[in-house]
Scaffold this active site. Structure first.
Site, mmCIF file in Angstrom:
data_model
loop_
_atom_site.group_PDB
_atom_site.id
_atom_site.type_symbol
_atom_site.label_atom_id
_atom_site.label_comp_id
_atom_site.label_asym_id
_atom_site.label_seq_id
_atom_site.Cartn_x
_atom_site.Cartn_y
_atom_site.Cartn_z
ATOM 1 N N CYS A 113 -0.034 -16.081 -28.391
ATOM 2 C CA CYS A 113 -0.834 -14.858 -28.240
ATOM 3 C C CYS A 113 -0.169 -13.682 -28.952
ATOM 4 O O CYS A 113 -0.623 -12.543 -28.832
ATOM 5 C CB CYS A 113 -1.047 -14.538 -26.760
ATOM 6 N N CYS A 141 -12.134 5.751 -21.396
ATOM 7 C CA CYS A 141 -11.300 4.546 -21.480
ATOM 8 C C CYS A 141 -11.105 4.224 -22.952
ATOM 9 O O CYS A 141 -12.080 4.098 -23.693
ATOM 10 C CB CYS A 141 -11.967 3.370 -20.762
#
Length: 374
Positions: free
Chosen positions: A333, A11
């Site tokens: 964000c 990952c």
């Protein structure tokens, strides 16, 4: 922070994994200051650091493998499941729940969806943990076919996972790269997950957005409250209000606060929180933020915006520029879109700003700035 999944190339979602955290935070601060430099920020407050691990309150996991050996994590390039049940950025509550959920997948015969063949039922698991350790567990399914089995075996799941307050099934029949569908079937008597931040309790319904990092969300809302307290606005709007985090935190009985959000589920959550807190001068409605502003007879003293990554856009920025709003609190964000929006509002100067590290181990961060009309 070190991660075996990252080191083994299983990952790579956390692109900064292994970098010293102090260096990560300093780089985010520099990036925010570079992007906002043209606008002459009055005061940069020190960046708010997060814990390096265990910070995610929401785990969005792909289910792969087989019904007898399911994986909970991500898919590789060939569509095969990679199990990430020990992911270090997920909360300890998540990591404790994943093995129970894996056993339940086998018990209820929830066949993992195979992307290549488009067969199977269970696509994703979405697990949210509250500050009190309670869980919301959502099974994202291709169809309603597994619902009888989910209902049949639900008592077993609740016995093994006693902190599960809300369990639901989300239906996503389309074969496309999205996390969830429109229809939600709540299987438990309880339908909301209480999220207690600071002195405010928000009731989270399935499909309602909530900030990913509980500790940083608390700091963000507390800071917003402090910045706004001295302004003492008579009226405020919270645009892109979600479940009402900003609106509920600035509610003081004097300011009339209106929250606008496109998600009907989020508005229902916010209204429940408002009712529970007995806030008579706060209200929420479902709608488009830009359309609401453009259709209003007048602007309030304060406008709060907390948009998605694309920012507020030219139309709303232009309206704010021409409005009589004396202050805008902008929580972003994506500092790139924030800078673009600020360029469209030259009459509103950022008097203070602060970085909040909502997403450690990644390049993403939240930055909040208070704008004041010149």
């Amino acid at each position: 922070m070190q991660c075996g999944y990252f080191d083994d190339w299983r990952c790579r979602s956390c692109s900064l994994m292994g970098d010293p955290y102090a260096a990560q935070l300093a780089a985010k601060q520099r990036r925010a200051e570079e992007l906002l430099a043209p606008f002459g920020v009055g005061t940069w407050h020190p960046a708010v650091a997060s814990g390096e691990r265990d910070y995610r309150n929401k785990a969005k996991m792909v289910v792969g493998g087989t019904v007898d050996a399911p994986t909970i994590g991500v898919l590789d390039a060939d569509g095969h499941g990679i199990d990430l049940q020990a992911c270090g950025i997920c909360s300890p509550g998540h990591r404790a729940a994943f093995p129970v959920l894996a056993r339940f997948i086998t018990l209820a015969r929830l066949t993992p969806y195979d992307v290549a063949t488009r067969r199977g039922e269970l696509k994703h698991l979405i697990v949210t943990e509250s500050p009190d350790g309670e869980l919301m567990v959502r099974f994202v399914l291709r169809s309603s076919e597994p619902l009888p089995r989910l209902r049949k075996h639900l008592p077993t799941l609740l016995a093994e996972l006693p902190h599960a307050r809300v369990v639901s099934a989300n239906l996503l029949p389309e074969h496309k790269a999205v996390l969830e569908g429109v229809d939600e079937v709540v299987l438990t008597e309880q339908q909301t997950l209480p999220m207690r931040l600071n002195d405010v309790t928000m009731h989270l319904r399935p499909q309602s957005f909530f900030q990913t990092n509980t500790a940083i969300a608390e700091a963000l809302y507390a800071e917003a409250r402090d910045w706004i307290r001295g302004l003492a606005p008579d009226e405020a709007w919270d645009l892109y209000s979600g479940v009402g985090g900003f609106a509920l935190h600035i509610a003081d009985g004097r300011t009339a606060v209106t929250g606008i959000e496109t998600s009907v589920e989020a508005v229902a959550s916010a209204e429940l929180s408002r009712t529970d807190a007995v806030l008579s001068r706060v209200g929420f409605a479902a709608g488009d933020a830009t359309a609401f502003a453009l259709g209003a007879a007048a602007a309030p003293d304060l406008v709060i915006v907390n948009p998605p990554r694309r920012g507020i856009g030219a139309e709303l920025a232009g309206w704010l520029e021409q409005s009589d709003a004396s202050h805008v609190l902008y929580s972003s964000c994506n500092a790139v879109s924030l800078a673009k929006d600020l360029a469209a509002m030259p009459s509103l100067r950022p008097v203070r700003a602060r970085v909040f590290d909502m997403f450690p181990q990644t390049t993403h961060f939240e930055v909040m700035t208070l704008l004041e009309r010149l």
